[in-house]
Design an enzyme around this catalytic site. Structure first.
Site, PDB file in Angstrom:
ATOM      1  N   ASP A  80     -92.642  28.240  25.743  1.00  0.00           N
ATOM      2  CA  ASP A  80     -93.425  29.252  26.468  1.00  0.00           C
ATOM      3  C   ASP A  80     -94.549  29.870  25.638  1.00  0.00           C
ATOM      4  OD1 ASP A  80     -92.054  28.910  28.778  1.00  0.00           O
ATOM      5  OD2 ASP A  80     -90.782  30.671  28.588  1.00  0.00           O
ATOM      6  N   GLU A  84     -91.647  34.933  21.935  1.00  0.00           N
ATOM      7  CA  GLU A  84     -90.310  34.339  21.957  1.00  0.00           C
ATOM      8  C   GLU A  84     -90.406  32.820  22.076  1.00  0.00           C
ATOM      9  OE1 GLU A  84     -87.379  36.239  21.626  1.00  0.00           O
ATOM     10  OE2 GLU A  84     -88.832  37.817  21.205  1.00  0.00           O
ATOM     11  N   TYR A 286     -97.500  31.452  34.580  1.00  0.00           N
ATOM     12  CA  TYR A 286     -96.513  32.048  33.662  1.00  0.00           C
ATOM     13  C   TYR A 286     -96.308  33.525  33.972  1.00  0.00           C
ATOM     14  CZ  TYR A 286     -93.880  32.843  29.395  1.00  0.00           C
ATOM     15  OH  TYR A 286     -92.884  33.168  28.499  1.00  0.00           O
ATOM     16  N   ARG A 288     -94.773  36.017  32.232  1.00  0.00           N
ATOM     17  CA  ARG A 288     -94.728  37.083  31.216  1.00  0.00           C
ATOM     18  C   ARG A 288     -96.149  37.301  30.723  1.00  0.00           C
ATOM     19  NH1 ARG A 288     -89.809  34.274  29.828  1.00  0.00           N
ATOM     20  NH2 ARG A 288     -88.045  35.609  30.400  1.00  0.00           N
ATOM     21  N   HIS A 332    -104.360  34.910  28.523  1.00  0.00           N
ATOM     22  CA  HIS A 332    -103.482  34.427  29.589  1.00  0.00           C
ATOM     23  C   HIS A 332    -104.101  34.753  30.945  1.00  0.00           C
ATOM     24  CE1 HIS A 332    -100.462  33.731  26.559  1.00  0.00           C
ATOM     25  NE2 HIS A 332    -100.548  34.982  26.157  1.00  0.00           N
TER      26      HIS A 332
END
Length: 675
Positions: A80, A84, A286, A288, A332
């Site tokens: 991802d 994390e 995505y 997040r 993003h």
């Protein structure tokens, strides 16, 4: 040359394999395969170096398979695109760099054929990627471990009971406790509202006295007595204006969690789980992210879809551009749909992927917000009327929707004042008064936080990040600091005890500003402007520079019982927690109780695990064995319907497939009920 793509989730691996064809093997790590050990701190406090271990035998097996496949291969690490995810990728890079021929990094922001193929084609060498992401992960993981491991046992000992302290979870508990205290200390005060119900051409409407809240009862009474028998009101002024309402930006993680909680009552964790599935199935970008940017290519597709479904008038002349407050976030995209088809076809896609009705509900929300954010404004005509009743000013307002605009697709969750339809009025005319009334109302306390409003507050205060909001809320629920009453979060007595204690001894842990500064420090680490060890060092030093510990009542009572039993005088050490602890360690019974032994034997029969003489003669060893056996017994445990109903009642359906956590949660509820 063999080509291996590595992602976290088997579901995502399966989806990606369809797009890449037979030249590629796609493997999944199944989440974090490395972490700090569960049974020790796992951090060297002299230099802050962490000891990461393989999480489970299953992860060990998966890693061995990936290593074997990666021998002399071209490897693409496509975990991802956040800290994390990058950390999982970094650990994998460390494991494979001596085996693989070449290791590249690909970031998938959506799981669609074109996007995946493009990202694989343009993947860069892993060594050229931003290692700052991994360092920021280290700072958070190591710093949080140190705070938790040092302060939790101290808090548990000094308060008496089992307490956990967390760098981010504790400020969240403080928010909920402070709100509850506001509610408890709130004293309602009365105020008075005087309104006239007027009528023209069979249309009734309400006008309110210009001072909407009258706090003085006598003043309200006098006004009411003066006008209560009046039969007409005179129109003194009419103002009409066109009002535009623009759509909200597309969803970020935070606004998606807030909205799904407000509309569907989804807990933040449920929203993230559903969004994860939608992302991995290739239906949304995505999930997040704190960006509100949408790519130019996607905007063009959204505009075509709006034109097709609603027509030209619903399309602004030029695309709407949304910028994030944090410019870094714009690397993003916002959360949006990836298939530019109508709602009926979105439902078909959900069904084809074998997803649930809840998945569709969330996708529908994202679909509607994606379209709405690129649609025309809604247009209202707002009318404000000033009326005179016996030389007192009253006001009425009404609003008429003239053009739906974005509201044709997204018409909820907007905070709008109540509106009414007004009849056609003219300056100077007299309007019939139907009734005049005086109402006594009372001020209300602030509401408790819901999961949605807590996420909003955490974001406002800069506590946590998009990837952590759901985890923070899950943690404080699981640890028994909050319970859900309807959709509200109510603190338990444990939460009050913890916050009062931390306020007194470790105020920095729950200081909102300090927590925000720490998050900003990690952002700087990610940008390679700060050192992660500096972050950890500050947390460590703050954790150990403590006020002299007090001895908890529980500990003191136990020590006094032991002293009586062994005929010892301990008056001289009653205020020294270290010496009390040493006394207890030296004099506590090392043998397990009969009850413990019976329980262990029953578990041994149930699980087939062997009990040795060592365990049966040592209290500590037996406790360790029992914990292991309980985990084993849980593997085949089935919750009863009654137990499942308790979980559903408290909004914890997510625990139905996790019997160990479920039983712990149910026990906490029963304990509270017995009290």
């Amino acid at each position: 040359m063999k080509k291996i793509v590595i992602v976290e989730s088997p579901k995502k691996a399966k989806e990606i394999a369809h797009f890449l064809g037979k030249d590629f093997i796609v493997k999944a790590t199944v989440g974090h395969f490395k972490d700090l050990p569960e049974d020790e701190m796992g951090v060297d406090l002299k230099n802050y170096e962490p000891k990461f271990v393989i999480k489970s035998p299953n992860h060990k097996k998966i890693l061995a398979e990936i290593k074997k496949a990666a021998e002399d291969a071209e490897v693409y690490i496509a975990t991802d695109p956040d800290r994390e995810g990058y950390a999982i990728g970094y650990f994998m890079w460390e494991e494979l760099k001596k085996k693989a021929k070449q290791i590249k990094r690909a970031e998938f922001h959506e799981i669609t054929k074109d996007h995946v193929q493009e990202k694989i084609k343009n993947a860069e060498d892993f060594e050229k990627t931003n290692f700052g992401l991994f360092k920021a992960f280290l700072g958070r993981r190591v710093g949080d471990r140190i705070v938790g491991y040092i302060l939790s046992p101290i808090a548990s000992r000094e308060i008496g009971g089992k307490f956990s302290v967390g760098r981010v979870q504790s400020p969240a508990v403080r928010l909920i406790v402070e709100r509850e205290r506001e509610i408890m200390n709130f004293k309602p005060t009365p105020y008075y509202v005087i309104s006239a119900i007027l009528e023209k051409n069979n249309t009734k409407f309400v006008a309110i006295y210009e001072k909407q809240k009258i706090e003085d009862k006598q003043q309200a009474e006098e006004l009411y007595q003066d006008i209560k028998d009046e039969k007409t009101a005179k129109v003194e002024k009419i103002e009409k204006k066109q009002v535009k309402q623009s759509p909200k930006p597309p969803f970020t993680t935070s606004t998606l969690q807030q909205t799904a909680n407000s509309i569907y009552r989804f807990p933040a964790e449920r929203t993230m789980s559903l969004a994860q599935d939608l992302f991995e199935s290739g239906l949304i970008t995505y999930h997040r992210t704190d960006s509100t940017r949408i790519s130019e290519k996607a905007i063009n597709e959204i505009r075509k879809l709006i034109q097709k479904e609603f027509g030209d008038e619903y399309l602004p002349k030029s695309p709407r551009v949304y910028k994030s407050k944090n410019t870094q976030a714009d690397a993003h995209e916002a959360i949006r749909i990836t298939n530019f088809v109508n709602l009926e076809k979105q439902r078909q896609l959900v069904e084809e992927k074998g997803l649930s009705e809840d998945h569709f509900k969330l996708l529908k929300l994202i679909y509607e917000r994606t379209l709405a954010c690129q649609m025309a404004d809604a247009l209202f005509e707002r009318t404000n009327v000033t009326l005179n009743i016996k030389n007192h000013t009253f006001k009425a307002s009404g609003s008429v929707l003239k053009f739906k605009g974005f509201k044709a697709v997204y018409d909820f969750e907007e905070e709008e004042e109540e509106t009414q339809n007004l009849p056609k009025l003219e300056n100077g005319e007299s309007i019939k008064i139907d009734t005049i009334k005086m109402e006594e109302k009372w001020t209300k306390p602030p509401p408790r936080y819901t999961e949605g409003s807590l996420v909003k507050k955490l974001e406002e205060l800069g506590i946590g990040r998009p990837s952590t909001y759901a985890t923070i809320i899950k943690t404080i629920k699981d640890r028994g600091y909050v319970v859900k009453e309807g959709s509200s979060l109510k603190p338990t007595q444990q939460a009050f005890d913890l916050i009062d204690y931390l306020n007194q001894k470790y105020g920095w842990v729950i200081d909102y500003n300090f927590t925000k500064k720490m998050e900003e420090f990690l952002d700087k680490v990610e940008e390679n402007k700060k050192d992660w060890k500096e972050f950890v060092k500050e947390l460590h030093q703050k954790s150990i520079s403590k006020v002299k510990s007090a001895v908890s009542k529980k500990m003191l009572d136990y020590a006094l019982d032991l002293a009586k039993k062994h005929g010892k005088d301990i008056d001289h050490i009653l205020n020294d927690p270290e010496k009390i602890k040493e006394f207890i360690d030296n004099h506590a019974d090392k043998k397990p109780s009969e009850k413990q032994v019976e329980y262990a034997k029953a578990l041994s029969e149930k699980t087939g695990l062997r009990l040795t003489d060592k365990e049966l003669s040592d209290k500590k060893a037996l406790k360790k064995w029992i914990d292991k056996a309980k985990k084993e017994a849980m593997k085949n445990y089935q919750l009863s319907e009654k137990q499942k109903n308790v979980l559903i009642k408290y909004g914890r359906e997510d625990l139905i497939e996790k019997p160990a956590e479920a039983l712990k949660f149910i026990a906490s509820k029963l304990k509270k009920f017995k009290k």
